[in-house]
Design a protein around this motif. Sequence first.
Motif, PDB file in Angstrom:
ATOM      1  N   ARG A   1       3.164 -10.036 -45.262  1.00  0.00           N
ATOM      2  CA  ARG A   1       4.996 -11.070 -46.082  1.00  0.00           C
ATOM      3  C   ARG A   1       5.912 -10.438 -44.853  1.00  0.00           C
ATOM      4  O   ARG A   1       5.373  -9.161 -44.821  1.00  0.00           O
ATOM      5  N   ARG A   2       6.772 -10.515 -44.171  1.00  0.00           N
ATOM      6  CA  ARG A   2       7.808 -10.696 -43.611  1.00  0.00           C
ATOM      7  C   ARG A   2       8.614  -9.890 -44.547  1.00  0.00           C
ATOM      8  O   ARG A   2       9.511 -10.375 -45.743  1.00  0.00           O
ATOM      9  N   ARG A   3       9.950  -9.156 -43.539  1.00  0.00           N
ATOM     10  CA  ARG A   3       9.753  -8.282 -44.810  1.00  0.00           C
ATOM     11  C   ARG A   3      11.641  -8.871 -45.216  1.00  0.00           C
ATOM     12  O   ARG A   3      12.146  -9.538 -44.517  1.00  0.00           O
ATOM     13  N   ALA A   4      12.256  -8.622 -46.388  1.00  0.00           N
ATOM     14  CA  ALA A   4      13.745  -9.537 -46.637  1.00  0.00           C
ATOM     15  C   ALA A   4      14.255  -9.147 -45.575  1.00  0.00           C
ATOM     16  O   ALA A   4      14.472  -7.624 -44.754  1.00  0.00           O
ATOM     17  N   GLN A   5      15.568  -9.136 -45.294  1.00  0.00           N
ATOM     18  CA  GLN A   5      16.716  -8.613 -44.491  1.00  0.00           C
ATOM     19  C   GLN A   5      18.077  -9.120 -45.373  1.00  0.00           C
ATOM     20  O   GLN A   5      18.244 -10.119 -46.563  1.00  0.00           O
TER      21      GLN A   5
ATOM     22  N   GLN B   1      24.871   2.107 -45.009  1.00  0.00           N
ATOM     23  CA  GLN B   1      23.859   0.896 -45.693  1.00  0.00           C
ATOM     24  C   GLN B   1      22.748   0.737 -45.151  1.00  0.00           C
ATOM     25  O   GLN B   1      21.889   0.571 -46.146  1.00  0.00           O
ATOM     26  N   LEU B   2      22.226   1.367 -44.306  1.00  0.00           N
ATOM     27  CA  LEU B   2      20.317   1.442 -44.160  1.00  0.00           C
ATOM     28  C   LEU B   2      19.856   2.166 -45.698  1.00  0.00           C
ATOM     29  O   LEU B   2      18.839   1.861 -45.700  1.00  0.00           O
ATOM     30  N   ALA B   3      20.964   3.196 -45.903  1.00  0.00           N
ATOM     31  CA  ALA B   3      20.106   4.377 -46.593  1.00  0.00           C
ATOM     32  C   ALA B   3      19.921   2.965 -47.946  1.00  0.00           C
ATOM     33  O   ALA B   3      19.076   2.800 -48.999  1.00  0.00           O
ATOM     34  N   ALA B   4      21.010   2.567 -48.333  1.00  0.00           N
ATOM     35  CA  ALA B   4      21.479   1.764 -49.621  1.00  0.00           C
ATOM     36  C   ALA B   4      20.669   0.147 -49.162  1.00  0.00           C
ATOM     37  O   ALA B   4      19.804   0.094 -50.441  1.00  0.00           O
ATOM     38  N   ALA B   5      19.824   0.296 -48.509  1.00  0.00           N
ATOM     39  CA  ALA B   5      19.259  -1.330 -48.182  1.00  0.00           C
ATOM     40  C   ALA B   5      17.548  -0.794 -47.515  1.00  0.00           C
ATOM     41  O   ALA B   5      16.945  -1.185 -47.176  1.00  0.00           O
ATOM     42  N   GLU B   6      17.244   0.209 -48.175  1.00  0.00           N
ATOM     43  CA  GLU B   6      15.283   0.464 -48.112  1.00  0.00           C
ATOM     44  C   GLU B   6      15.198  -0.232 -49.429  1.00  0.00           C
ATOM     45  O   GLU B   6      15.037  -1.033 -49.526  1.00  0.00           O
ATOM     46  N   GLY B   7      13.347  -0.738 -47.544  1.00  0.00           N
ATOM     47  CA  GLY B   7      12.864  -1.629 -47.936  1.00  0.00           C
ATOM     48  C   GLY B   7      12.694  -3.055 -47.565  1.00  0.00           C
ATOM     49  O   GLY B   7      12.462  -3.614 -47.628  1.00  0.00           O
ATOM     50  N   VAL B   8      14.233  -3.226 -47.129  1.00  0.00           N
ATOM     51  CA  VAL B   8      14.774  -4.670 -46.535  1.00  0.00           C
ATOM     52  C   VAL B   8      15.317  -4.166 -45.132  1.00  0.00           C
ATOM     53  O   VAL B   8      15.746  -2.841 -44.935  1.00  0.00           O
ATOM     54  N   ASP B   9      15.484  -4.856 -44.148  1.00  0.00           N
ATOM     55  CA  ASP B   9      15.594  -4.985 -42.990  1.00  0.00           C
ATOM     56  C   ASP B   9      17.440  -4.763 -42.911  1.00  0.00           C
ATOM     57  O   ASP B   9      17.594  -7.282 -43.457  1.00  0.00           O
ATOM     58  N   LEU B  10      17.818  -4.651 -42.226  1.00  0.00           N
ATOM     59  CA  LEU B  10      20.232  -4.621 -42.306  1.00  0.00           C
ATOM     60  C   LEU B  10      19.796  -5.557 -40.376  1.00  0.00           C
ATOM     61  O   LEU B  10      19.308  -4.534 -39.593  1.00  0.00           O
ATOM     62  N   VAL B  11      20.905  -7.066 -41.307  1.00  0.00           N
ATOM     63  CA  VAL B  11      20.545  -7.315 -39.346  1.00  0.00           C
ATOM     64  C   VAL B  11      21.988  -7.996 -39.601  1.00  0.00           C
ATOM     65  O   VAL B  11      22.936  -7.220 -40.755  1.00  0.00           O
ATOM     66  N   VAL B  12      22.103  -8.095 -38.446  1.00  0.00           N
ATOM     67  CA  VAL B  12      23.394  -8.648 -37.960  1.00  0.00           C
ATOM     68  C   VAL B  12      23.361  -9.529 -36.590  1.00  0.00           C
ATOM     69  O   VAL B  12      22.633  -9.699 -35.984  1.00  0.00           O
ATOM     70  N   ALA B  13      24.711 -10.845 -36.881  1.00  0.00           N
ATOM     71  CA  ALA B  13      24.168 -11.922 -35.587  1.00  0.00           C
ATOM     72  C   ALA B  13      25.383 -11.415 -34.646  1.00  0.00           C
ATOM     73  O   ALA B  13      25.995 -10.608 -34.732  1.00  0.00           O
ATOM     74  N   GLY B  14      25.008 -11.360 -33.566  1.00  0.00           N
ATOM     75  CA  GLY B  14      25.639 -11.419 -32.645  1.00  0.00           C
ATOM     76  C   GLY B  14      25.474 -11.848 -31.256  1.00  0.00           C
ATOM     77  O   GLY B  14      25.072 -12.788 -31.203  1.00  0.00           O
ATOM     78  N   HIS B  15      25.602 -11.942 -30.015  1.00  0.00           N
ATOM     79  CA  HIS B  15      25.739 -12.144 -29.054  1.00  0.00           C
ATOM     80  C   HIS B  15      25.127 -11.562 -27.783  1.00  0.00           C
ATOM     81  O   HIS B  15      25.805 -10.426 -27.407  1.00  0.00           O
ATOM     82  N   VAL B  16      24.106 -11.858 -26.831  1.00  0.00           N
ATOM     83  CA  VAL B  16      24.247 -11.348 -24.966  1.00  0.00           C
ATOM     84  C   VAL B  16      24.777 -11.762 -24.354  1.00  0.00           C
ATOM     85  O   VAL B  16      24.605 -13.047 -24.077  1.00  0.00           O
ATOM     86  N   ILE B  17      24.980 -10.978 -23.292  1.00  0.00           N
ATOM     87  CA  ILE B  17      26.277 -11.742 -22.886  1.00  0.00           C
ATOM     88  C   ILE B  17      26.179 -11.008 -21.190  1.00  0.00           C
ATOM     89  O   ILE B  17      26.026  -9.613 -21.453  1.00  0.00           O
TER      90      ILE B  17
ATOM     91  N   GLY C   1       8.033   2.253 -41.433  1.00  0.00           N
ATOM     92  CA  GLY C   1       9.164   2.032 -42.316  1.00  0.00           C
ATOM     93  C   GLY C   1      10.253   1.726 -41.479  1.00  0.00           C
ATOM     94  O   GLY C   1      11.198   1.537 -40.187  1.00  0.00           O
ATOM     95  N   ALA C   2      11.330   2.848 -42.617  1.00  0.00           N
ATOM     96  CA  ALA C   2      12.626   3.268 -42.333  1.00  0.00           C
ATOM     97  C   ALA C   2      13.033   4.550 -41.237  1.00  0.00           C
ATOM     98  O   ALA C   2      13.908   4.992 -40.488  1.00  0.00           O
ATOM     99  N   GLN C   3      11.833   4.764 -41.558  1.00  0.00           N
ATOM    100  CA  GLN C   3      11.472   6.624 -40.082  1.00  0.00           C
ATOM    101  C   GLN C   3      11.586   6.497 -38.796  1.00  0.00           C
ATOM    102  O   GLN C   3      10.606   5.438 -39.014  1.00  0.00           O
TER     103      GLN C   3
ATOM    104  N   THR D   1       1.682  -0.219 -47.062  1.00  0.00           N
ATOM    105  CA  THR D   1       1.760  -1.160 -47.819  1.00  0.00           C
ATOM    106  C   THR D   1       2.135  -2.606 -46.615  1.00  0.00           C
ATOM    107  O   THR D   1       2.264  -2.545 -46.123  1.00  0.00           O
ATOM    108  N   PRO D   2       1.619  -4.017 -47.751  1.00  0.00           N
ATOM    109  CA  PRO D   2       2.407  -5.207 -46.767  1.00  0.00           C
ATOM    110  C   PRO D   2       3.493  -5.061 -46.090  1.00  0.00           C
ATOM    111  O   PRO D   2       3.307  -5.680 -45.137  1.00  0.00           O
ATOM    112  N   ASP D   3       4.434  -4.394 -46.844  1.00  0.00           N
ATOM    113  CA  ASP D   3       6.098  -3.763 -46.240  1.00  0.00           C
ATOM    114  C   ASP D   3       5.777  -3.288 -45.690  1.00  0.00           C
ATOM    115  O   ASP D   3       6.690  -2.710 -44.710  1.00  0.00           O
ATOM    116  N   THR D   4       5.425  -2.197 -44.990  1.00  0.00           N
ATOM    117  CA  THR D   4       4.937  -0.620 -44.055  1.00  0.00           C
ATOM    118  C   THR D   4       5.123  -1.461 -42.431  1.00  0.00           C
ATOM    119  O   THR D   4       4.169  -1.950 -42.724  1.00  0.00           O
TER     120      THR D   4
END
Length: 230
Positions: free
Chosen positions: A8-12, A84-100, A164-166, A208-211
């Motif tokens: 399964r896809r990782r949570a965001q 924030q990355l350290a606090a979000a271990e096990g999930v993906d940290l994402v942000v909406a943005g724009h390519v210009i 993973g996160a490393q 694991t499935p999330d690694t």
Amino acid sequence: MRIFDRWRRRAQVPADVGAGFWVAEARALQRAIAFALTAAERAAATAPATLQLAPGLEDRVVVLWRNHIVGFVPPAQTGPLRAQLAAAEGVDLVVAGHVIRHDGLWRIWAGHDVPGTPPPADDGEVTPAPESIFGIPIPSRRRGTPPSPARRTTARSPLVLGIGAQSWEVRDGEDVDLALLRRRIAAAAPGDTLNVRVWGEPVAIHLTPDTRVTLTDPATGAVEVLHPPE
């Protein structure tokens, strides 16, 4: 149910980037950004983007888009986002943005709203990939002393190994044996733990499935997913 349904896809979770920022190293990563764009987006010279943040070397925060490394978080915003990355271990940290498209370069804005000010100059610290035709580098027209033949033949282009996160910047056969790593991952069963050496130090990979285990070429942004199977 197919066997691949187990992966399964990782949570965001959304990152807090405040008013937003321009992603750094645009000039060096133009090929990666352009490769991630669709033909319609290139023609429109703009595109919305869901950006993923990941820890990098030397306390950097890497910015990815569509599985391509497209830049780095500027130093002023790195500290809060690493927390924030350290606090979000096990999930993906994402942000909406724009390519210009701006002044001949593809620039990336991390933030919901389109910025009202132009991007700053981007000279960066990463050396842009050399111009090439069919993969053969074109000699630079700039004056200067060319690298010695020994350096040209022995230097290996680094890849970014992500587990993973490393992440590590590695050279095949020097920092890690990539051929062996690929074989061991391909032969492993779900849930196995592999013990490998990166930079001469032991690293445990829990499959694991999330690694996610990936190899990324910083020059092109191309990503090879070693695990999980796609």
